[in-house]
Design a protein around this motif. Structure first.
Motif, mmCIF file in Angstrom:
data_model
loop_
_atom_site.group_PDB
_atom_site.id
_atom_site.type_symbol
_atom_site.label_atom_id
_atom_site.label_comp_id
_atom_site.label_asym_id
_atom_site.label_seq_id
_atom_site.Cartn_x
_atom_site.Cartn_y
_atom_site.Cartn_z
ATOM 1 N N PHE A 113 52.570 -5.642 18.941
ATOM 2 C CA PHE A 113 52.004 -5.626 20.292
ATOM 3 C C PHE A 113 50.486 -5.467 20.297
ATOM 4 O O PHE A 113 49.817 -5.902 21.235
ATOM 5 N N TYR A 274 52.115 4.664 24.134
ATOM 6 C CA TYR A 274 53.340 4.216 23.477
ATOM 7 C C TYR A 274 53.962 5.377 22.698
ATOM 8 O O TYR A 274 53.232 6.149 22.061
ATOM 9 N N HIS A 330 52.907 -7.792 25.225
ATOM 10 C CA HIS A 330 54.300 -7.362 25.345
ATOM 11 C C HIS A 330 55.180 -8.570 25.655
ATOM 12 O O HIS A 330 54.706 -9.567 26.193
ATOM 13 N N GLN A 343 61.402 -4.891 22.319
ATOM 14 C CA GLN A 343 60.366 -4.808 23.340
ATOM 15 C C GLN A 343 59.585 -3.509 23.169
ATOM 16 O O GLN A 343 60.125 -2.501 22.702
ATOM 17 N N ALA A 344 58.315 -3.524 23.545
ATOM 18 C CA ALA A 344 57.464 -2.342 23.389
ATOM 19 C C ALA A 344 57.674 -1.373 24.548
ATOM 20 O O ALA A 344 57.440 -1.721 25.710
#
Length: 450
Positions: A113, A274, A330, A343-344
């Protein structure tokens, strides 16, 4: 039925549930718990404000939706407090004994990402463009009834432009579409890159100074986040040519960080957040995602400046805070075979610095054969080309950067006549042209001296 009036099906169902709870209470019974944890911050549902921390407590539809899907109801404030303390102890002990890799996770640095960091001089150029073309003119002719002090500008490719929750004048919207957007797209991708490779995949462009999660006083500055996955998520089906999926490109320019280059990694300058450890497998649905989050992080209630959304407590040692100018990409659909991974999982920053946030949504192109009605292979989002065009901003000493700035100067000058019909727009472009010319010359001078 009540006094001869027929209740609709929903009211009748709710009435039956209330009667069942009342009968269980009279019998000394309690309904079995459906999940492991509650998350607290609530009452028993009988009061109007079900979550004291929710900014719009009257929005009971969304509140009830999240309560039903992701949590149980806390019976009293005392019970909520007790269970919150139990959960804090539980997760502290969980993290102390967890081997994240063995538990099905990967480190965030193994995910694709984060693409690259813009040079600080490139960030300054974008910041000046935003100030000249938007910030000053928003104050001059952009605000209308209901406008916020800060703004969110929304531009959609072919459908319902603008953000009705944060209104601006029609004149300012038109100015942005005719003048601001083309200049910004040229800065980021170049004219050729935008027109040939990117424009056809573009769905939405958002330019924002609003602090996306204006957390309540009890949350602001703490490690509590609105963790989510962008868009309508799912697993990528390579043979399903009708499947639509999205990539989201985003980056932030943090105002104060531009003058503090020695401390770019400071928490106060952090942008998108994150979890350091991300699951190796992606998610089929948001429901599956929140079940995962509740397993690994303490869920803290529904707090946000807009719609109620679940929030999660994550210790600082388990958080990565993206930096100013970090270009992030993303995607909505997980695909293990392609190497993209899951997925982030991410969140708006808390605390949120003064920043300019830029977001692009790109879609794959669906093709259908007219005579047969069959779907043909879709045109995928050209991720490498999008990032490749942006890399001119990676080094202000490079020839691609200088060429990009001069291209923006030339293109901006071509818009002067059109800009003259908007208050202050011509002067804004002239100021921008002067600043970008200086940036290009400064980069060339540094290159020559080295």
């Amino acid at each position: 039925q009540t006094e001869g009036k027929q209740l609709d099906s929903r009211e009748n169902l709710q009435s039956q549930k209330r009667a069942g709870r009342a009968q269980s209470a009279r019998n000394g019974k309690r309904r079995p718990r459906k999940g492991k944890r509650d998350g607290g911050d609530g009452n028993d549902g009988e009061t109007k404000q079900k979550y004291w921390s929710t900014a719009n407590p009257d929005n009971t539809v969304n509140i009830d939706l999240h309560r039903t899907r992701y949590r149980e109801k806390a019976q009293t404030e005392e019970e909520a407090k007790r269970r919150r303390e139990e959960e804090e102890a539980y997760f502290k002990e969980l993290y102390s004994r967890t081997d994240w890799r063995k538990s099905g996770h990967m480190h965030h640095t193994e995910m694709p990402f984060s693409k690259f960091f813009m040079d600080l001089d490139a960030q300054r150029a974008i910041y000046k463009a935003q100030v000249h073309l938007v910030d000053k003119l928003y104050e001059r002719f952009g605000k209308t009834e209901g406008s916020w002090e800060r703004y969110t500008l929304m531009f959609r490719n072919g459908w319902s432009p603008g953000d009705k929750r944060k209104p601006i004048t029609e004149e300012f919207q038109q100015y942005c579409e005719e003048i601001y957007c083309p200049i910004m797209w040229t800065i980021l991708f170049g004219r050729k890159g935008w027109e040939q490779d990117i424009r056809k995949h573009w769905s939405t462009f958002k330019s924002c100074t609003i602090k996306v999660c204006a957390y309540g006083e009890s949350f602001y500055g703490e490690n509590i986040f609105h963790m989510h996955i962008d868009g309508k998520i799912g697993l990528l089906e390579r043979k399903n040519y009708s499947q639509r999926h999205m990539n989201r490109l985003l980056f932030s320019i943090v105002t104060d960080a531009l003058d503090d280059p020695e401390n770019l990694g400071a928490k106060k300058y952090g942008t998108t957040d994150y979890p350091i450890w991300q699951p190796r497998r992606g998610f089929r649905s948001n429901h599956q995602f929140h079940k995962y989050m509740q397993t690994w992080y303490r869920e803290c209630g529904l707090e946000n400046s807009g719609l109620p959304r679940p929030h999660y407590a994550i210790p600082e040692e388990l958080i990565y805070r993206a930096r100013t100018g970090e270009v992030l990409l993303h995607f909505t659909h997980s695909d293990e075979k392609s190497g993209n991974g899951p997925q982030a999982i991410h969140s708006e920053p808390n605390p949120c610095p003064d920043r300019h946030l830029f977001v692009f949504d790109f879609n794959n192109l669906i093709h259908k054969d007219g005579p047969t009605g069959k779907y043909l292979p879709s045109t995928e989002i050209p991720e490498d080309k999008i990032i490749g065009h942006m890399r001119a901003l990676e080094d202000s000493r490079s020839e691609p950067f200088r060429s990009r700035m001069m291209e923006v100067v030339e293109f901006s000058n071509s818009l002067l006549t059109k800009a003259s019909k908007y208050p202050g727009a011509r002067e804004a472009i002239e100021q921008l042209v002067a600043d970008l010319g200086v940036a290009a010359s400064a980069g060339a001078s540094r290159t020559a001296s080295e």
